[in-house]
Scaffold this motif. Structure first.
Motif, PDB file in Angstrom:
ATOM      1  N   PHE A 129       0.848  -1.188   0.000  1.00 30.97           N
ATOM      2  CA  PHE A 129       0.000   0.000   0.000  1.00 30.97           C
ATOM      3  C   PHE A 129       0.885   1.240   0.000  1.00 30.97           C
ATOM      4  N   PRO A 130       0.455   2.316  -0.656  1.00 28.64           N
ATOM      5  CA  PRO A 130       1.180   3.573  -0.482  1.00 28.64           C
ATOM      6  C   PRO A 130       1.035   4.065   0.954  1.00 28.64           C
ATOM      7  N   LEU A 131       1.963   4.911   1.364  1.00 26.00           N
ATOM      8  CA  LEU A 131       1.962   5.415   2.732  1.00 26.00           C
ATOM      9  C   LEU A 131       0.606   6.011   3.113  1.00 26.00           C
ATOM     10  N   GLU A 132      -0.031   6.677   2.152  1.00 24.17           N
ATOM     11  CA  GLU A 132      -1.309   7.331   2.413  1.00 24.17           C
ATOM     12  C   GLU A 132      -2.431   6.337   2.735  1.00 24.17           C
ATOM     13  N   GLN A 133      -2.211   5.068   2.461  1.00 25.87           N
ATOM     14  CA  GLN A 133      -3.237   4.051   2.719  1.00 25.87           C
ATOM     15  C   GLN A 133      -2.831   3.113   3.857  1.00 25.87           C
ATOM     16  N   ALA A 134      -2.087   3.663   4.800  1.00 25.40           N
ATOM     17  CA  ALA A 134      -1.715   2.866   5.973  1.00 25.40           C
ATOM     18  C   ALA A 134      -2.950   2.358   6.701  1.00 25.40           C
ATOM     19  N   ASP A 135      -4.037   3.120   6.662  1.00 28.17           N
ATOM     20  CA  ASP A 135      -5.259   2.666   7.326  1.00 28.17           C
ATOM     21  C   ASP A 135      -5.784   1.381   6.691  1.00 28.17           C
ATOM     22  N   ARG A 136      -5.693   1.275   5.368  1.00 27.62           N
ATOM     23  CA  ARG A 136      -6.142   0.053   4.692  1.00 27.62           C
ATOM     24  C   ARG A 136      -5.248  -1.127   5.055  1.00 27.62           C
TER      25      ARG A 136
ATOM     26  N   ILE B 117       2.603  -7.448   4.946  1.00 33.90           N
ATOM     27  CA  ILE B 117       1.999  -6.267   4.327  1.00 33.90           C
ATOM     28  C   ILE B 117       3.049  -5.173   4.363  1.00 33.90           C
ATOM     29  N   ILE B 118       3.246  -4.494   3.244  1.00 35.58           N
ATOM     30  CA  ILE B 118       4.331  -3.518   3.111  1.00 35.58           C
ATOM     31  C   ILE B 118       3.773  -2.157   2.698  1.00 35.58           C
ATOM     32  N   LEU B 119       4.295  -1.089   3.314  1.00 39.94           N
ATOM     33  CA  LEU B 119       3.968   0.283   2.924  1.00 39.94           C
ATOM     34  C   LEU B 119       5.080   0.844   2.052  1.00 39.94           C
TER      35      LEU B 119
END
Length: 324
Positions: free
Chosen positions: A299-306, A320-322
């Motif tokens: 996920f991109p950093l902006e989607q850490a919530d996902r 899972i990797i940011l």
């Protein structure tokens, strides 16, 4: 720099991207430009307000990363400015830059991507410290891993199998059991099977030598029934609760050991020793292709919530990797 902070304790929605000053490396530390960062259960617990960072650590979540050393104190280390590394940190990985003790850095294994490398440190530091050091798993012994489809679980299975051990592992779905089997482990669906009965049947009543337990709670007494004489339980998380009722008579009669540890608050010197052990014992197995981290999602950093929602739902097999 952009970073993900915990705006307040709560669900995944409390994670937000903010601007923070780039941290400054001190003596024995390097500044790493983060190119990938692993998501781990302690990050979720910190966000929920039940696992605060150690004194002096960054308040930002993120315990492992891969990236480029851009500045800092590399004197006396095997690294130089510009090197690509993966590293264990006490916090701050969910950001574009992170300060890392240089002794906790490891080279990127040959043939590994930065995304794969970012999924190595927290899991393999934890597995080596608890399964092989604290648990004392010896060649030819048997291991039971709870949470076998997690990042730590898949790493423990692969490493123990590569070291010549028989590994059993629990998971909550047939798909995850099949993933465990593909790694060389023997999967047990704890929702449809009584895992202690399976262990007794498959070991001819002997039991296993070491159990890596991320659940605790009422699992501990059940684990005792799974142990061979002189067996060891190593607790590394409390997903099932911190309290347990145990049969102390079993411990006395069969010389059983219950122990546990947390890695995050341990000093740099302790983690440096683990890094040396991994460099000598595990990195050759990685570079030989005998072990490979399973990357479930990025996920991109902006989607850490996902990313956190996925982990809490128990959907992933592996890491899972940011990506900052």
């Amino acid at each position: 720099m952009r970073a993900v902070e915990i705006s307040e304790f709560g669900g995944p929605e409390v994670l937000r991207v903010v601007d923070r000053p780039v941290p400054q490396a001190g003596p024995g530390e390097v500044l790493v430009k983060v190119l990938a960062a692993g998501v781990n259960r302690p990050d979720v617990l910190q966000r929920a307000g039940v696992y605060p960072p150690p004194a002096g650590a960054s308040d930002l979540p993120g315990l492992e990363l891969a990236g480029e050393i851009v500045s800092g104190d590399v004197q006396g280390s095997a690294f130089k400015i510009g090197d690509l590394v993966c590293a264990l940190v006490t916090g701050g990985g969910y950001a574009e830059y992170c300060v890392v003790p240089v002794q906790q850095c490891l080279s990127i294994p040959s043939g590994f991507s930065l995304i794969e490398a970012a999924g190595l440190p927290e899991t393999f530091f934890t597995v080596w410290s608890n399964v092989f050091d604290r648990g004392g798993l010896a060649q030819g012994e048997t291991l039971l891993v709870h949470g076998g489809a997690s990042g730590i679980g898949t790493s423990a299975i692969q490493l123990a199998v590569a070291m010549g051990n028989t590994v059993y592992a629990t998971a909550g779905s047939d798909d995850r059991v099949q993933a465990i089997n593909r790694l060389g482990g023997i999967g047990i669906n704890y929702k449809t099977q009584v895992y202690e009965d399976v262990i007794k049947a498959k070991t001819g009543g002997r039991g296993v030598d070491v159990i890596l337990d991320m659940v605790a709670g009422d699992y501990i007494n059940r684990d005792l029934a799974c142990l061979a004489d002189d067996g060891r339980i190593v607790i590394i998380a409390l997903l099932g609760g911190a309290k347990a009722t145990i049969n102390c008579g079993e411990i006395l009669r069969r010389r059983l050991t219950i122990t546990g540890s947390t890695l995050r608050p341990r000093p740099v010197a302790f983690k440096a020793a683990l890094a040396r052990a991994l460099r000598e014992q595990v990195w050759p197995l990685l570079e030989a292709g005998k072990i490979r981290p399973l990357i479930h999602a990025t996920f991109p950093l902006e989607q850490a919530d996902r990313a956190h929602a996925m982990m809490e739902a128990g959907e992933q097999v592996g890491k899972i990797i940011l990506l900052p």
